[in-house]
Design an enzyme around this catalytic site. Structure first.
Site, PDB file in Angstrom:
ATOM      1  CD  GLU A 273      -1.325  -0.034   3.643  1.00  0.00           C
ATOM      2  OE1 GLU A 273      -1.773   1.061   3.994  1.00  0.00           O
ATOM      3  OE2 GLU A 273      -1.668  -1.113   4.150  1.00  0.00           O
TER       4      GLU A 273
ATOM      5  CB  CYS B  63      -2.494  -4.677   6.393  1.00  0.00           C
ATOM      6  SG  CYS B  63      -1.988  -3.121   7.096  1.00  0.00           S
TER       7      CYS B  63
ATOM      8  CG  HIS C  67      -2.483  -6.948  10.293  1.00  0.00           C
ATOM      9  ND1 HIS C  67      -1.272  -6.572   9.755  1.00  0.00           N
ATOM     10  CD2 HIS C  67      -3.148  -5.798  10.566  1.00  0.00           C
ATOM     11  CE1 HIS C  67      -1.221  -5.253   9.685  1.00  0.00           C
ATOM     12  NE2 HIS C  67      -2.344  -4.758  10.169  1.00  0.00           N
TER      13      HIS C  67
HETATM   14  P1  HMG Z   1      -3.627   6.332  21.486  1.00  0.00           P
HETATM   15  O1  HMG Z   1      -4.697   7.323  21.554  1.00  0.00           O
HETATM   16  O2  HMG Z   1      -2.271   6.839  21.462  1.00  0.00           O
HETATM   17  O3  HMG Z   1      -3.546   5.349  22.669  1.00  0.00           O
HETATM   18  O4  HMG Z   1      -3.933   5.410  20.215  1.00  0.00           O
HETATM   19  P2  HMG Z   1      -4.533   4.961  23.885  1.00  0.00           P
HETATM   20  O5  HMG Z   1      -4.756   6.142  24.732  1.00  0.00           O
HETATM   21  O6  HMG Z   1      -5.713   4.179  23.392  1.00  0.00           O
HETATM   22  O7  HMG Z   1      -3.532   3.980  24.612  1.00  0.00           O
HETATM   23  C1  HMG Z   1      -3.105   2.814  23.987  1.00  0.00           C
HETATM   24  C2  HMG Z   1      -2.983   1.743  25.065  1.00  0.00           C
HETATM   25  O8  HMG Z   1      -1.917   2.141  25.948  1.00  0.00           O
HETATM   26  C3  HMG Z   1      -4.229   1.604  25.937  1.00  0.00           C
HETATM   27  O9  HMG Z   1      -4.366   0.223  26.226  1.00  0.00           O
HETATM   28  C4  HMG Z   1      -3.842   2.365  27.201  1.00  0.00           C
HETATM   29  O10 HMG Z   1      -4.546   1.934  28.350  1.00  0.00           O
HETATM   30  C5  HMG Z   1      -2.370   2.044  27.298  1.00  0.00           C
HETATM   31  P3  HMG Z   1      -5.743  -0.544  25.878  1.00  0.00           P
HETATM   32  O11 HMG Z   1      -6.824   0.162  26.590  1.00  0.00           O
HETATM   33  O12 HMG Z   1      -5.922  -0.428  24.367  1.00  0.00           O
HETATM   34  O13 HMG Z   1      -5.505  -1.949  26.302  1.00  0.00           O
HETATM   35  N1  HMG Z   1      -1.589   2.993  28.089  1.00  0.00           N
HETATM   36  C6  HMG Z   1      -0.626   2.619  28.948  1.00  0.00           C
HETATM   37  N2  HMG Z   1      -0.160   1.407  29.301  1.00  0.00           N
HETATM   38  C7  HMG Z   1       0.865   1.340  30.218  1.00  0.00           C
HETATM   39  N3  HMG Z   1       1.395   2.456  30.773  1.00  0.00           N
HETATM   40  C8  HMG Z   1       0.967   3.689  30.455  1.00  0.00           C
HETATM   41  C9  HMG Z   1      -0.084   3.806  29.501  1.00  0.00           C
HETATM   42  N4  HMG Z   1      -0.772   4.847  28.941  1.00  0.00           N
HETATM   43  C10 HMG Z   1      -1.670   4.333  28.097  1.00  0.00           C
HETATM   44  N5  HMG Z   1       1.520   4.756  31.006  1.00  0.00           N
HETATM   45  C11 HMG Z   1      -3.726   3.749  18.554  1.00  0.00           C
HETATM   46  C12 HMG Z   1      -3.468   4.097  20.014  1.00  0.00           C
HETATM   47  C13 HMG Z   1      -3.347   2.290  18.314  1.00  0.00           C
HETATM   48  C14 HMG Z   1      -5.221   3.924  18.246  1.00  0.00           C
HETATM   49  C15 HMG Z   1      -2.855   4.693  17.661  1.00  0.00           C
HETATM   50  O14 HMG Z   1      -1.491   4.413  17.859  1.00  0.00           O
HETATM   51  C16 HMG Z   1      -3.175   4.578  16.185  1.00  0.00           C
HETATM   52  O15 HMG Z   1      -4.072   5.253  15.674  1.00  0.00           O
HETATM   53  N6  HMG Z   1      -2.417   3.691  15.419  1.00  0.00           N
HETATM   54  C17 HMG Z   1      -2.669   3.486  13.998  1.00  0.00           C
HETATM   55  C18 HMG Z   1      -3.922   2.671  13.744  1.00  0.00           C
HETATM   56  C19 HMG Z   1      -3.788   1.216  14.095  1.00  0.00           C
HETATM   57  O16 HMG Z   1      -2.701   0.702  14.251  1.00  0.00           O
HETATM   58  N7  HMG Z   1      -4.939   0.513  14.176  1.00  0.00           N
HETATM   59  C20 HMG Z   1      -4.949  -0.902  14.453  1.00  0.00           C
HETATM   60  C21 HMG Z   1      -6.139  -1.619  13.849  1.00  0.00           C
HETATM   61  S1  HMG Z   1      -6.342  -1.248  12.114  1.00  0.00           S
HETATM   62  C22 HMG Z   1      -5.123  -2.203  11.321  1.00  0.00           C
HETATM   63  O17 HMG Z   1      -4.539  -3.050  11.907  1.00  0.00           O
HETATM   64  C23 HMG Z   1      -4.841  -1.879   9.887  1.00  0.00           C
HETATM   65  C24 HMG Z   1      -3.557  -1.108   9.654  1.00  0.00           C
HETATM   66  O18 HMG Z   1      -2.454  -1.959   9.845  1.00  0.00           O
HETATM   67  C25 HMG Z   1      -3.568  -0.505   8.242  1.00  0.00           C
HETATM   68  C26 HMG Z   1      -3.824  -1.421   7.072  1.00  0.00           C
HETATM   69  O19 HMG Z   1      -4.709  -2.241   7.044  1.00  0.00           O
HETATM   70  O20 HMG Z   1      -3.158  -1.203   6.085  1.00  0.00           O
HETATM   71  C27 HMG Z   1      -3.383   0.049  10.619  1.00  0.00           C
END
Ligand code: HMG
Length: 409
Positions: free
Chosen positions: A83, A115, A248
């Site tokens: 992609e 992906c 994935h």
């Molecule tokens: P965010 O807003 O930075 O994070 O977004 P958050 O506030 O949701 O925190 C993430 C986790 O860290 C949470 O855990 C928190 O509790 C924890 P969860 O509730 O999820 O179990 N946390 C902590 N843990 C320990 N100590 C601390 C602490 N603070 C917080 N101090 C997000 C996270 C993944 C959404 C962001 O990074 C993002 O948008 N990433 C890109 C999108 C993505 O990867 N999506 C995954 C599914 S889609 C997919 O897989 C397709 C893709 O690969 C593309 C394709 O298909 O081509 C992306």
């Protein structure tokens, strides 16, 4: 033709640079444990200016040819899934075809569905071989990507890059693929996308996690519906059917969430009164999922290649122990399309090495300032690759809007 078909050889490739997520956390004013524990990441792969998706793809496949074990003349189908293509019209696959000196009598094209397209390419290749259309030839499937979000965005720690090349044939020494029994799911959603004028993806992060889990549910239900109509009336629990579960991996914590969801779906489908206990889920994660996330912890998201980095790591680490055992694989591509399928680890899995450990060990850690300079495009493609570069080819810039690739001397 009814014999087993699947992956005969597999070769992984990583760019030279890595960025420690503790350093990124410090620079962004984020608690490091959020990236380490909350996302499950340690570092992410970063491409030098001389590397793009074409070189990642060609550099993944090149060792298969350089060793003499694969003859370019036996490749009748060459597919590149990505992609992060380099041109709107000219596919990455034809650049790779030229660099690898594959024969002209070859069907070659690029596939895109976020992906998921690595799996689309693998299934296409497996079915091409199984149908008899291959006429004794083999397919080369390469999943290659550079994952980019805006600097400073929530997606930034979940970037990465890399490629995995797979030789597909009717000699599945590493993994035979059960393409007849796979389950699929598709749904039009805006969870992650990249408009044509953007180099970094846009994402609705939390929603994308929900979409991934819903797609897993859907694909697994389709897989089970097919299996039940085809064979067994009362199936064994999932954990007794597969020696490992590969996902994935946009970030490793996502695979843990996915595995919990899969076990819940399995309990529900088998009519269990209660959901799986935390101990049960944790035990299954520890033995059959987490060991195969180690590469992704160090690489980050490599989009199409991510699931196949897990497979490479599994084969390198446990190929002997899991030989002849079924494993499950779940592929998700935003937008979205997903597939849940299985395969049986091949008899020679313990003998091959994907090259992954050596590449991980040879990486050079860069600073946040160096990473930001690369992202800002300040670093022009060089005349020669940087010291330590392990690829067979590098990107040498453009001339009259034509991309140039040179062999590493
Ligand atoms: P965010 O807003 O930075 O994070 O977004 P958050 O506030 O949701 O925190 C993430 C986790 O860290 C949470 O855990 C928190 O509790 C924890 P969860 O509730 O999820 O179990 N946390 C902590 N843990 C320990 N100590 C601390 C602490 N603070 C917080 N101090 C997000 C996270 C993944 C959404 C962001 O990074 C993002 O948008 N990433 C890109 C999108 C993505 O990867 N999506 C995954 C599914 S889609 C997919 O897989 C397709 C893709 O690969 C593309 C394709 O298909 O081509 C992306």
């Amino acid at each position: 033709m009814t014999g087993a078909v699947g992956i005969e050889r597999l070769s992984a490739y990583l760019p030279l640079y890595s960025l420690a997520l503790d350093d990124l956390a410090e620079a962004r004013g984020v608690e490091p444990q959020k990236y380490r524990i909350g996302l499950g990441l340690e570092s992410m792969a970063i491409t030098p200016a001389c590397e793009d998706t074409v070189t990642l793809a060609a550099n993944a496949a090149a060792p298969l040819f350089a060793s003499g074990e694969v003859d370019p003349h036996e490749i009748g189908l060459l597919l590149v899934a990505t992609e992060s293509a380099v041109d709107h019209a000219k596919p990455v696959s034809i650049f790779v075809h030229e660099l690898l000196r594959a024969q002209p009598a070859c069907r070659t094209y690029e596939l895109k569905h976020a992906c998921y397209s690595g799996t689309a390419a693998l299934m296409t290749a497996v079915q091409w071989v199984a149908s008899g259309a291959a006429r004794g030839r083999k397919a080369l499937v390469i999943a290659a990507d550079i994952a980019r979000y805006d600097v400073g965005s929530a997606g930034e720690p979940t970037q990465g890059a890399g490629a995995v090349a797979m030789l597909v044939s009717d000699r599945p020494r590493l993994l035979s693929v059960d393409f007849r029994g796979s389950g699929a799911f598709a749904e039009g959603v805006f969870d992650f996308w990249r408009p044509l004028d953007r180099s970094a993806a846009l994402v609705d992060g939390k929603y994308s996690v929900d979409c991934y889990l819903r797609a897993l549910d859907g694909a697994y239900r389709d897989f089970e519906a097919h299996r039940r109509s085809a064979h067994e009336a009362s199936p064994l629990p999932l954990v007794d059917r597969f020696g490992a579960f590969l996902y994935h991996v946009p970030f490793p914590k996502m695979a843990s969430k996915a595995h919990r969801r899969l076990l819940e779906a399995d309990f529900a489908l088998r009519g269990e009164d209660e959901a799986p206990s935390d101990d049960f889920v944790e035990g299954s994660l520890a033995s059959a999922v987490s060991p195969y996330l180690q590469a992704c912890r160090a690489v980050g998201n490599s989009y199409t290649a991510s699931l196949y980095f897990c497979l490479a790591h599994l084969l390198d680490r446990d190929g002997g122990r899991l030989s002849h055992e079924p494993i499950s694989l779940f592929s998700y591509g935003s937008g979205c399309c997903a597939e849940f399928f299985s395969g049986v680890v091949g008899p020679d899995a313990a003998r091959d090495d994907s090259g992954l450990s050596a590449l991980l060990a040879a990486r050079r850690q860069i600073s946040v300032a160096e990473y930001e300079a690369l992202r800002s495009g300040q670093a022009a493609p060089p005349d020669a690759p940087p010291d330590g570069f392990r690829g067979h080819f590098f990107f040498a810039g453009t001339e009259r809007d034509r991309r140039r690739y040179l062999p590493t001397s």
